[in-house]
Design a protein around this motif. Sequence first.
Motif, mmCIF file in Angstrom:
data_model
loop_
_atom_site.group_PDB
_atom_site.id
_atom_site.type_symbol
_atom_site.label_atom_id
_atom_site.label_comp_id
_atom_site.label_asym_id
_atom_site.label_seq_id
_atom_site.Cartn_x
_atom_site.Cartn_y
_atom_site.Cartn_z
ATOM 1 N N LYS A 37 0.828 -1.333 -0.202
ATOM 2 C CA LYS A 37 -0.049 0.109 0.033
ATOM 3 C C LYS A 37 0.834 1.220 0.004
ATOM 4 C CE LYS A 37 -3.632 -2.427 2.403
ATOM 5 N NZ LYS A 37 -4.724 -2.647 3.503
ATOM 6 N N TYR A 38 1.039 1.775 -1.304
ATOM 7 C CA TYR A 38 2.184 2.889 -1.268
ATOM 8 C C TYR A 38 1.131 4.179 -0.951
ATOM 9 C CZ TYR A 38 5.535 0.003 -3.687
ATOM 10 O OH TYR A 38 6.330 -0.819 -4.299
ATOM 11 N N LEU A 39 0.087 4.213 -1.222
ATOM 12 C CA LEU A 39 -0.622 5.483 -0.984
ATOM 13 C C LEU A 39 -0.994 5.644 0.398
ATOM 14 C CD1 LEU A 39 -3.129 5.179 -3.989
ATOM 15 C CD2 LEU A 39 -0.918 6.535 -3.812
ATOM 16 N N ASN A 40 -0.982 4.669 1.444
ATOM 17 C CA ASN A 40 -1.021 4.842 2.878
ATOM 18 C C ASN A 40 -0.177 5.964 3.561
ATOM 19 O OD1 ASN A 40 -3.154 3.510 2.885
ATOM 20 N ND2 ASN A 40 -2.300 1.722 3.752
ATOM 21 N N ARG A 41 1.068 6.173 2.693
ATOM 22 C CA ARG A 41 1.656 7.359 3.500
ATOM 23 C C ARG A 41 1.251 8.986 3.188
ATOM 24 N NH1 ARG A 41 7.162 6.705 -0.791
ATOM 25 N NH2 ARG A 41 5.692 7.034 -2.552
ATOM 26 N N PHE A 42 0.219 8.858 2.520
ATOM 27 C CA PHE A 42 -0.367 10.422 2.036
ATOM 28 C C PHE A 42 -1.465 10.697 3.097
ATOM 29 C CE2 PHE A 42 1.523 8.960 -1.913
ATOM 30 C CZ PHE A 42 2.660 9.935 -2.035
ATOM 31 N N ASP A 43 -1.535 11.688 3.743
ATOM 32 C CA ASP A 43 -2.883 12.140 4.502
ATOM 33 C C ASP A 43 -4.058 12.424 3.826
ATOM 34 O OD1 ASP A 43 -1.039 11.653 6.573
ATOM 35 O OD2 ASP A 43 -0.386 13.914 6.636
ATOM 36 N N LYS A 83 -2.885 12.045 -2.783
ATOM 37 C CA LYS A 83 -2.853 10.732 -3.314
ATOM 38 C C LYS A 83 -2.923 10.794 -4.791
ATOM 39 C CE LYS A 83 -4.398 8.112 0.703
ATOM 40 N NZ LYS A 83 -5.764 7.183 1.078
ATOM 41 N N TYR A 106 -0.105 12.279 -6.488
ATOM 42 C CA TYR A 106 1.078 11.131 -6.558
ATOM 43 C C TYR A 106 0.801 10.312 -7.645
ATOM 44 C CZ TYR A 106 3.915 7.162 -5.485
ATOM 45 O OH TYR A 106 4.511 6.056 -5.773
#
Length: 75
Positions: A49-55, A60, A63
């Motif tokens: 899950k690469y997108l979990n690092r964005f708030d 997202k 990115y």
Amino acid sequence: MKNASIPVRIFRFYLEGFKSMTLGKTLWIIILIKIFIMFAVLKVFFFPKYLNRFDSSRAKEEYVSQELIDRALKP
């Protein structure tokens, strides 16, 4: 049995056929185990899950759009 509706007769046909299986049940169990492995276990390793690092959802979106643009421009 003749008076039953077509979907009921189809369901009973497959139910009776599955009950009388011997080797088929084993093969269906193997198929279900393989499907579980493909979707549950391999998903964890190959689709992080690469997108979990964005708030925010906006971050997202930016990115993902930037990644698409960068990959399209690569030779």
